[in-house]
Design a protein around this motif. Structure first.
Motif, PDB file in Angstrom:
ATOM      1  N   ASN A 165       0.946  -1.183  -0.075  1.00  0.00           N
ATOM      2  CA  ASN A 165      -0.008   0.036  -0.029  1.00  0.00           C
ATOM      3  C   ASN A 165       0.740   1.239   0.030  1.00  0.00           C
ATOM      4  N   PHE A 166       0.344   2.328  -0.377  1.00  0.00           N
ATOM      5  CA  PHE A 166       1.332   3.534  -0.148  1.00  0.00           C
ATOM      6  C   PHE A 166       0.998   3.937   1.208  1.00  0.00           C
ATOM      7  N   PRO A 167       2.203   4.825   1.494  1.00  0.00           N
ATOM      8  CA  PRO A 167       3.549   5.068   0.788  1.00  0.00           C
ATOM      9  C   PRO A 167       4.308   3.633   0.943  1.00  0.00           C
ATOM     10  N   ALA A 168       5.012   3.631   0.044  1.00  0.00           N
ATOM     11  CA  ALA A 168       6.244   2.583  -0.093  1.00  0.00           C
ATOM     12  C   ALA A 168       7.144   2.836  -1.075  1.00  0.00           C
ATOM     13  N   SER A 169       8.358   2.121  -0.881  1.00  0.00           N
ATOM     14  CA  SER A 169       9.311   2.069  -2.036  1.00  0.00           C
ATOM     15  C   SER A 169       9.770   0.738  -2.329  1.00  0.00           C
ATOM     16  N   VAL A 170      10.383   0.641  -3.394  1.00  0.00           N
ATOM     17  CA  VAL A 170      10.526  -0.721  -4.054  1.00  0.00           C
ATOM     18  C   VAL A 170      12.146  -0.525  -4.521  1.00  0.00           C
ATOM     19  N   ILE A 171      12.904  -1.561  -3.847  1.00  0.00           N
ATOM     20  CA  ILE A 171      14.358  -1.746  -4.359  1.00  0.00           C
ATOM     21  C   ILE A 171      14.458  -2.817  -5.335  1.00  0.00           C
ATOM     22  N   TYR A 172      15.176  -2.280  -6.564  1.00  0.00           N
ATOM     23  CA  TYR A 172      15.209  -3.269  -7.705  1.00  0.00           C
ATOM     24  C   TYR A 172      16.565  -3.189  -8.469  1.00  0.00           C
ATOM     25  N   ALA A 173      16.683  -4.053  -9.181  1.00  0.00           N
ATOM     26  CA  ALA A 173      18.211  -3.968  -9.823  1.00  0.00           C
ATOM     27  C   ALA A 173      18.125  -4.992 -11.168  1.00  0.00           C
ATOM     28  N   ASP A 174      19.006  -5.053 -11.901  1.00  0.00           N
ATOM     29  CA  ASP A 174      19.182  -6.195 -13.050  1.00  0.00           C
ATOM     30  C   ASP A 174      19.849  -7.256 -12.436  1.00  0.00           C
ATOM     31  N   ARG A 175      19.850  -8.223 -13.152  1.00  0.00           N
ATOM     32  CA  ARG A 175      19.983  -9.727 -12.417  1.00  0.00           C
ATOM     33  C   ARG A 175      21.485  -9.721 -12.069  1.00  0.00           C
ATOM     34  N   ILE A 176      22.344  -9.319 -12.949  1.00  0.00           N
ATOM     35  CA  ILE A 176      23.677  -9.383 -12.344  1.00  0.00           C
ATOM     36  C   ILE A 176      24.028  -8.706 -11.142  1.00  0.00           C
ATOM     37  N   THR A 177      23.494  -7.528 -11.061  1.00  0.00           N
ATOM     38  CA  THR A 177      23.507  -6.551  -9.969  1.00  0.00           C
ATOM     39  C   THR A 177      23.150  -7.325  -8.524  1.00  0.00           C
ATOM     40  N   ALA A 178      21.906  -7.859  -9.016  1.00  0.00           N
ATOM     41  CA  ALA A 178      21.278  -8.591  -7.741  1.00  0.00           C
ATOM     42  C   ALA A 178      22.147  -9.935  -7.183  1.00  0.00           C
ATOM     43  N   MET A 179      22.579 -10.482  -8.356  1.00  0.00           N
ATOM     44  CA  MET A 179      23.257 -11.808  -8.129  1.00  0.00           C
ATOM     45  C   MET A 179      24.771 -11.634  -7.427  1.00  0.00           C
ATOM     46  N   THR A 180      25.380 -10.539  -7.784  1.00  0.00           N
ATOM     47  CA  THR A 180      26.777 -10.125  -6.867  1.00  0.00           C
ATOM     48  C   THR A 180      26.508  -9.138  -5.786  1.00  0.00           C
ATOM     49  N   LEU A 181      25.368  -8.940  -5.474  1.00  0.00           N
ATOM     50  CA  LEU A 181      24.945  -8.096  -4.130  1.00  0.00           C
ATOM     51  C   LEU A 181      25.609  -6.650  -4.467  1.00  0.00           C
ATOM     52  N   ASP A 182      25.752  -6.269  -5.551  1.00  0.00           N
ATOM     53  CA  ASP A 182      26.368  -5.025  -5.632  1.00  0.00           C
ATOM     54  C   ASP A 182      25.371  -3.872  -5.264  1.00  0.00           C
ATOM     55  N   TYR A 183      25.053  -3.797  -3.979  1.00  0.00           N
ATOM     56  CA  TYR A 183      24.070  -3.184  -3.473  1.00  0.00           C
ATOM     57  C   TYR A 183      24.111  -1.499  -3.716  1.00  0.00           C
ATOM     58  N   GLU A 184      25.451  -0.988  -3.926  1.00  0.00           N
ATOM     59  CA  GLU A 184      25.279   0.395  -4.209  1.00  0.00           C
ATOM     60  C   GLU A 184      24.837   0.753  -5.746  1.00  0.00           C
ATOM     61  N   LYS A 185      24.373  -0.373  -6.503  1.00  0.00           N
ATOM     62  CA  LYS A 185      23.877   0.006  -7.694  1.00  0.00           C
ATOM     63  C   LYS A 185      22.350  -0.383  -7.680  1.00  0.00           C
ATOM     64  N   PHE A 186      21.859  -1.051  -6.459  1.00  0.00           N
ATOM     65  CA  PHE A 186      20.534  -0.981  -6.445  1.00  0.00           C
ATOM     66  C   PHE A 186      19.654   0.141  -6.584  1.00  0.00           C
ATOM     67  N   GLU A 187      18.527   0.225  -7.487  1.00  0.00           N
ATOM     68  CA  GLU A 187      17.858   1.456  -7.802  1.00  0.00           C
ATOM     69  C   GLU A 187      16.262   1.384  -6.689  1.00  0.00           C
ATOM     70  N   GLN A 188      15.906   2.636  -6.632  1.00  0.00           N
ATOM     71  CA  GLN A 188      14.726   2.779  -5.876  1.00  0.00           C
ATOM     72  C   GLN A 188      13.501   3.333  -6.263  1.00  0.00           C
ATOM     73  N   LYS A 189      12.354   2.805  -6.336  1.00  0.00           N
ATOM     74  CA  LYS A 189      11.137   3.367  -7.017  1.00  0.00           C
ATOM     75  C   LYS A 189      10.236   3.701  -5.703  1.00  0.00           C
ATOM     76  N   THR A 190       9.855   5.109  -5.684  1.00  0.00           N
ATOM     77  CA  THR A 190       8.990   5.602  -4.699  1.00  0.00           C
ATOM     78  C   THR A 190       7.432   5.429  -5.094  1.00  0.00           C
ATOM     79  N   LEU A 191       6.625   4.838  -4.189  1.00  0.00           N
ATOM     80  CA  LEU A 191       5.275   4.776  -4.736  1.00  0.00           C
ATOM     81  C   LEU A 191       4.475   5.487  -3.536  1.00  0.00           C
ATOM     82  N   GLY A 192       3.694   6.585  -4.117  1.00  0.00           N
ATOM     83  CA  GLY A 192       2.829   7.131  -3.409  1.00  0.00           C
ATOM     84  C   GLY A 192       3.275   8.401  -2.336  1.00  0.00           C
ATOM     85  N   SER A 193       4.512   8.982  -2.723  1.00  0.00           N
ATOM     86  CA  SER A 193       5.153   9.889  -1.718  1.00  0.00           C
ATOM     87  C   SER A 193       4.090  11.116  -1.413  1.00  0.00           C
ATOM     88  N   HIS A 194       3.133  11.322  -2.445  1.00  0.00           N
ATOM     89  CA  HIS A 194       2.348  12.521  -2.162  1.00  0.00           C
ATOM     90  C   HIS A 194       1.102  11.938  -0.924  1.00  0.00           C
TER      91      HIS A 194
END
Length: 255
Positions: A165-194
């Motif tokens: 439910n809003f508000p929330a954020s989702v952390i996502y990445a491409d598969r190689i970044t996820a596999m190597t746990l290169d967390y500094e390259k993980f992206e964030q999508k904000t849902l319902g900040s308003h």
């Protein structure tokens, strides 16, 4: 107990693993291959006659007094590394590291209960993948709020993509970044900040966690999910204003 063969298994796990793989089991059955043909070693452990895996039997007894345990917990809250904490308290480094791991497991289990409570009470309806570029990326976890706390949600729940439910954020990445746990390259999508009128704004968590994780110099990647939940705990106490003595009491009670 979840036996995870790698980071991708972690990201595909229903809820968070409740513990890390352990070598300590009941009976003579090998925890690795399941064989019952075992041999007793001189140090008290056993060795599997089939796969040669070494393991221990029975519940692990913590060889540390309650006074010293409390001091180690105090060092943990102060973000003192386990090796340094061992020197301050006057115990073996491995003992301090074991206590630190047990604390992180307790924090993970607490978040797991909050995640279940969130899904039960809040009836979330928005798919975790909403707004995330589908091609070559995957959602890794979501950050939501419950009772003035941020809560981490896994990708899946009962085999289905988790909802929020809003508000929330989702952390996502491409598969190689996820596999190597290169967390500094993980992206964030904000849902319902308003829609956010709560004090625990979920999109503040990931920048905070990334900065704090740097202190471990990559050493946390073996048990990344444990350190991730430690960051959630630290983020929440920064908002709560709880007294240190109360935090220590609560953590000691969980161990």
């Amino acid at each position: 107990m979840n036996h995870l063969s790698g980071p991708m298994d972690f990201w595909k796990t229903d809820l968070w693993p409740t513990s890390k793989p352990t070598e300590r089991v009941q009976g003579n059955k090998c925890p690795s291959c399941g064989a019952t043909k075992t041999y007793k070693l001189g140090d008290g452990r056993k060795k599997c006659g089939i796969c040669a895996k070494k393991f221990s039997q029975g519940p692990r007894k913590r060889r540390i007094s309650k006074i010293l345990l409390r001091q180690v917990v105090q060092q943990f809250i102060a973000m003192v590394p386990a090796k340094q904490a061992a020197g301050v308290v006057g115990i073996n480094h491995k003992t301090a590291l074991k206590v630190y791991t047990d604390i992180r497991l307790a924090l993970l289990r607490e978040n797991q209960q909050l995640a279940l409570q969130y899904m039960k009470e809040c009836n979330p309806a928005t798919d975790i993948s909403t707004g995330i570029p589908e091609e070559k990326t995957l959602p890794l976890f979501a950050v939501v709020t419950l009772h003035r706390k941020i809560v981490l949600l896994p990708t899946l729940y009962k085999g289905l993509r988790v909802k929020v439910n809003f508000p929330a954020s989702v952390i996502y990445a491409d598969r190689i970044t996820a596999m190597t746990l290169d967390y500094e390259k993980f992206e964030q999508k904000t849902l319902g900040s308003h829609a956010a009128s709560c004090s625990a704004k979920p999109w503040f968590f990931w920048p905070y966690a990334k900065e704090q994780l740097k202190m471990y110099h990559g050493g946390m990647k073996v048990n990344f999910w444990l350190f991730l939940h430690e960051m959630a705990f630290r983020f929440n106490i920064s908002l709560s204003g709880d007294q240190e003595e109360d935090l220590i009491d609560n953590l000691v009670a969980c161990l």
